[in-house]
Write a protein that holds these residues in place. Structure first.
Motif, mmCIF file in Angstrom:
data_model
loop_
_atom_site.group_PDB
_atom_site.id
_atom_site.type_symbol
_atom_site.label_atom_id
_atom_site.label_comp_id
_atom_site.label_asym_id
_atom_site.label_seq_id
_atom_site.Cartn_x
_atom_site.Cartn_y
_atom_site.Cartn_z
ATOM 1 N N LEU A 1 93.447 -29.086 36.182
ATOM 2 C CA LEU A 1 92.920 -29.424 37.510
ATOM 3 C C LEU A 1 91.468 -28.957 37.643
ATOM 4 O O LEU A 1 90.597 -29.710 38.094
ATOM 5 N N TRP A 2 91.212 -27.702 37.239
ATOM 6 C CA TRP A 2 89.850 -27.176 37.348
ATOM 7 C C TRP A 2 88.884 -27.954 36.464
ATOM 8 O O TRP A 2 87.738 -28.243 36.858
ATOM 9 N N THR A 3 89.356 -28.290 35.276
ATOM 10 C CA THR A 3 88.506 -29.076 34.364
ATOM 11 C C THR A 3 88.181 -30.430 34.994
ATOM 12 O O THR A 3 87.048 -30.899 34.948
ATOM 13 N N SER A 4 89.201 -31.040 35.591
ATOM 14 C CA SER A 4 88.997 -32.355 36.210
ATOM 15 C C SER A 4 87.999 -32.248 37.359
ATOM 16 O O SER A 4 87.114 -33.094 37.505
ATOM 17 N N LEU A 5 88.144 -31.196 38.172
ATOM 18 C CA LEU A 5 87.232 -31.035 39.308
ATOM 19 C C LEU A 5 85.797 -30.836 38.823
ATOM 20 O O LEU A 5 84.851 -31.374 39.409
ATOM 21 N N LEU A 6 85.671 -30.089 37.739
ATOM 22 C CA LEU A 6 84.332 -29.853 37.188
ATOM 23 C C LEU A 6 83.711 -31.170 36.717
ATOM 24 O O LEU A 6 82.554 -31.476 37.006
ATOM 25 N N ILE B 1 84.504 -34.177 37.676
ATOM 26 C CA ILE B 1 84.228 -35.032 38.850
ATOM 27 C C ILE B 1 82.934 -34.594 39.507
ATOM 28 O O ILE B 1 82.101 -35.414 39.914
ATOM 29 N N GLY B 2 82.737 -33.263 39.601
ATOM 30 C CA GLY B 2 81.499 -32.735 40.185
ATOM 31 C C GLY B 2 80.269 -33.198 39.418
ATOM 32 O O GLY B 2 79.263 -33.603 39.996
#
Lengths: 183, 208
Positions: free
Chosen positions: B160-165, B167-168
């Motif tokens: 999830l954190w990787t995906s958010l990064l 996406i950012g």
């Protein structure tokens, strides 16, 4: 000079030859290109940026130069085209209400005062001219003939004459107005 | 109007001080840097090559499809760039009008490049994210690392954190592209106005 050019701009000039010719071209035409760049820019940093754009464009075009025109025409043609692109990217320098700043680095206040004030006024007036008039007048001031200006801009010689006349009229009016304001 | 006037202006114009030597040196330094223009293409090619080697060492259908997708994206990008900038390298003639047309063409192609680029900026990271995370998940599962519910939650959290990064990063790239697009559109408008101005001037001069 022509024979030397024929040798250097032959079929396959070496990299060293191109570099030497590039250096010679810039040394011979650098001050003129800088003056031309100054007429299209407001500040010294923009002027230097444009000068670099022009010089790099000359560098890229030099290997393909086959003496279809004189070196001077070649150099000024590139300079004018780059200047137009520069204007498009940065916006025109011709804001009559803006204070045009052309400081030179390293000059003492005394040297600045003794600098040619008339030359500065002339540059400021030229910066206000519409681009098609600015092009012909700056080339004429650099000593190019009608035929050379025609070759640089890709317009007929009669068109050069018409634009030059209009440019001179406008420039004269601008200089007279600025002289009146200074009183 | 007299030549004396022009001569006076010429002296004033050419008499202005100019500092050129440093600029020439700077330009000559930059011509060396220009030769490194192909370096930005090496990094993605290197990533693709490394991924190919890894999949070759640990072959799987999933890995093969991922590599195939990566190289297809790469091939599409290269073909598109070549096609998009066809005819936009040199002017049709050595005239001001031709250079102006070339500048206008380049602006239009840049805007087209931006439109396609925006799609790729979203699809490629999504593809890579799914591919890499899926591959990592498979590896962990095959290695027996996912034993308890807690293990799965840790992996899910990391993903999830990787995906958010990612996406950012994509949002930042798209925002930056929007700024460049606005600038290019303004440049195009200016060039078109300039072209009309010059054509009008030519027409006036031709017909007196």
């Amino acid at each position: 000079m022509q024979q030397e050019d024929r040798k250097i701009f032959g079929k396959n000039p070496s990299k060293a030859e191109i570099e030497k010719r590039f250096h010679d071209l810039l040394s011979a035409n650098g001050p003129a290109l800088l003056r031309l760049a100054r007429s299209y820019t407001k500040t010294t940093s923009d002027r230097d940026d444009l000068f670099q754009d022009i010089a790099l464009a000359i560098w890229k075009a030099l290997p393909g130069f086959r003496q279809e025109s004189s070196e001077r025409t070649f150099v000024f043609r590139i300079a004018n085209n780059r200047a137009m692109t520069f204007l498009a990217q940065r916006g025109p320098a011709t804001d009559p209400d803006a204070d045009v700043e052309v400081p030179d680095p390293g000059l003492s206040p005394e040297a600045e005062l003794s600098r040619d004030q008339e030359g500065v006024r002339l540059t400021q007036a030229i910066q206000i001219l519409p681009i098609e008039y600015r092009q012909v007048i700056t080339l004429m001031l650099e000593g190019l003939s009608y035929a050379e200006i025609s070759g640089v801009l890709g317009i007929g010689e009669s068109n050069v004459g018409v634009r030059l006349n209009r440019a001179r009229q406008m420039l004269r009016r601008l200089l007279e107005d600025s002289a009146y304001e200074r009183r | 109007m007299s030549d004396d006037e022009m001569e006076m202006w010429r002296k004033q114009w050419q008499g202005q001080p100019s500092v050129v030597v440093d600029l020439i040196r700077r330009v000559e330094r930059e011509t060396v840097e220009m030769r490194m223009v192909w370096f930005p293409f090496f990094a993605p090619a290197a990533v693709g090559a490394v991924a190919t080697v890894l999949v070759a060492l640990h072959p799987s259908l999933w890995g093969f499809l991922f590599i195939l997708g990566l190289w297809l994206f790469g091939a599409f990008t290269l073909v598109f760039v070549k096609w998009n900038f066809k005819g936009a390298w040199t002017p049709q003639a050595e005239t001001t009008a031709a250079y102006l047309e070339l500048s206008i063409l380049r602006c239009r192609r840049k805007l087209r490049d931006d439109r396609v680029g925006r799609v790729i900026a979203v699809l490629l990271p999504a593809f890579v994210l799914v591919g890499v995370l899926g591959g990592v998940y498979d590896l962990l599962k095959d290695a027996g690392a996912l034993k308890t519910a807690g293990d799965y939650w840790i992996v899910a959290g990391t993903f999830l954190w990787t995906s958010l990064l990612i996406i950012g990063i994509v949002v930042f790239i798209l925002f930056n592209q929007r700024r460049i697009r606005t600038k290019t559109q303004a440049e195009l408008e200016y060039l078109l106005t300039l072209q009309q101005q010059l054509l009008r001037e030519e027409g006036e001069n031709m017909f007196g």
